[in-house]
Design a protein around this motif. Sequence first.
Motif, PDB file in Angstrom:
ATOM      1  N   SER A  27      51.070  37.385  42.540  1.00  0.00           N
ATOM      2  CA  SER A  27      50.278  38.045  41.502  1.00  0.00           C
ATOM      3  C   SER A  27      49.916  39.432  42.011  1.00  0.00           C
ATOM      4  CB  SER A  27      49.023  37.239  41.160  1.00  0.00           C
ATOM      5  OG  SER A  27      47.903  37.789  41.806  1.00  0.00           O
TER       6      SER A  27
ATOM      7  N   ASP B  92      44.678  31.655  42.367  1.00  0.00           N
ATOM      8  CA  ASP B  92      45.710  31.139  41.470  1.00  0.00           C
ATOM      9  C   ASP B  92      45.500  29.654  41.223  1.00  0.00           C
ATOM     10  OD1 ASP B  92      46.916  33.627  41.446  1.00  0.00           O
ATOM     11  OD2 ASP B  92      48.264  33.171  43.117  1.00  0.00           O
TER      12      ASP B  92
ATOM     13  N   ASP C  96      49.476  34.775  36.107  1.00  0.00           N
ATOM     14  CA  ASP C  96      49.931  34.335  34.791  1.00  0.00           C
ATOM     15  C   ASP C  96      51.198  33.500  35.014  1.00  0.00           C
ATOM     16  OD1 ASP C  96      51.195  34.071  32.351  1.00  0.00           O
ATOM     17  OD2 ASP C  96      50.637  36.078  31.647  1.00  0.00           O
TER      18      ASP C  96
ATOM     19  N   ASP D 146      47.735  39.074  36.214  1.00  0.00           N
ATOM     20  CA  ASP D 146      46.788  37.954  36.312  1.00  0.00           C
ATOM     21  C   ASP D 146      46.221  37.654  34.930  1.00  0.00           C
ATOM     22  OD1 ASP D 146      44.137  39.264  35.875  1.00  0.00           O
ATOM     23  OD2 ASP D 146      44.752  40.424  37.635  1.00  0.00           O
ATOM     24  N   CYS D 147      45.525  36.525  34.835  1.00  0.00           N
ATOM     25  CA  CYS D 147      45.001  36.072  33.532  1.00  0.00           C
ATOM     26  C   CYS D 147      43.569  36.503  33.293  1.00  0.00           C
ATOM     27  CB  CYS D 147      45.085  34.549  33.438  1.00  0.00           C
ATOM     28  SG  CYS D 147      46.757  33.944  33.382  1.00  0.00           S
TER      29      CYS D 147
END
Length: 472
Positions: free
Chosen positions: A176, A245, A211, A202-203
Amino acid sequence: MDWEEFARWGEEVARFGAAYHKGLRDRPVRPDVVPGAARDLIAATPPEHGAAMGDIWQDFLDIVPDRLTHWQHPRFFAYFPANAAPPSMLAEMLVSVMAPQCMLWQTSPVATEMEGVMIDWLRQAMDLPEGWSGVIQDSASQATLSAVLTMRERATGWTGNRAGLSGQGHLRIYVSAQAHSSVDRACWVAGIGQDNLVKLPDCGAPAFGMDVAALRAAIAADRAAGHTPAGIVAVTGGTGIGAWDDLAAVAEVAQAEGLYLHCDAAWAGSAMICPELRAQMWRGVEGCDSIVFNPHKWLGAQFDCSVQFLKDPQQQIDTLKIEPEYLRTSGAEVVNYSEWTIPLGRRFRALKLWFVLRYYGLDGLRARMRNHILWAQEVCDDLRARGFEIVTEPILSLFTFRGPGDDAAQQALVDALNADGRIYVTQGMHAGCRVVRFQVGQFDCTRADVMLAGEVIAEVSAKLAAESAASR
Ligand code: PLP
């Protein structure tokens, strides 16, 4: 030096150590020095004749302590901590007086065997699967490089070391965007290349984890383009804001795609001895092939001490083992840890872990880290109440904030705080904006130290604002 003199100076060193630590709160965390100030106090030419230890000692006192950044200072809130708990210091003194070289079992049987037991104690403390083993490295960077080399060798059918990478196409590694720069470096050094390190988005809040849909898509696109996916580096507790993560989801992709999965938990890994934190941040950790964490950051076993857990050490041994005649040993089957790592020479790092784990117990270490996490939340709330913008909420004991003004004003705030000397912080970038980064993790810090930071930040920020208004 005879051994009576050695013993006298050893006592002096221990006395200095205790006084130094007791007086740390009275020192600025970072010294007020300009580049070259220390160099100019050290003779430019080597001594032709020996000196008395008393003279060397006096020069040490005159030159060194006032020109150090004090990493053991209770109000060190910069970077991540590099804690040295007193039992760890004692162990390191013992290591330095025995000075063994622990490359092979036969060059230091007890160091090798204690290392195996310490890895297993930590495996149990973190509830990792039985059967996993591991090795103590000098740094997370080395462990990550070892893992990336293993990814490379697996992906090239174990031909990379022998034939080189020419004609092997593009090996691809996935991380990430929150991953540490040690992953970039590992890809450079392993010959994989920066361009083949695929950085995924990333989310966002709260975990800022990778992600995973983007991970799947990137692997599929790479295969379609004729590239060779080789491995994934997941992160638990990224350096910038503490991103983590979803290991279960990442491991599922790794397994489906046949990719080696390494987890960089350099900082946050220590906190995984707390079951409640592990349940949240390490769900699915058993799907990793390799994990690194640094007891030298948050666990109190001083630098250098980096634990790499391995599900199947043979893959790393197949990547790194080399056995010239002079390293061959005869006799019973033993572990030779230098076959698991890049450097041949190895320090006796297990001793400090043994001392620290026995002295504090897991309970004592958990209590410290839980306090740090609590106090980070408290000082974060205090800053919010004082009008600071909290940019990222605490992940474990790390958060970021902004004072009034633009990016330049944030850097000015960091510089002014560090010049003030009562606390030490560093800057960061998040979502394209400069932030002030604050972590709590110093072994000796108290709630009062942490809450004082809120006051200092408010005071220094107000002073900067007043100066700026006066200059307009
Ligand atoms: N990974 C993370 C998340 C880190 O924060 C750091 C250093 O702070 C590293 C890796 C590199 O650690 P080392 O200095 O042990 O190589």
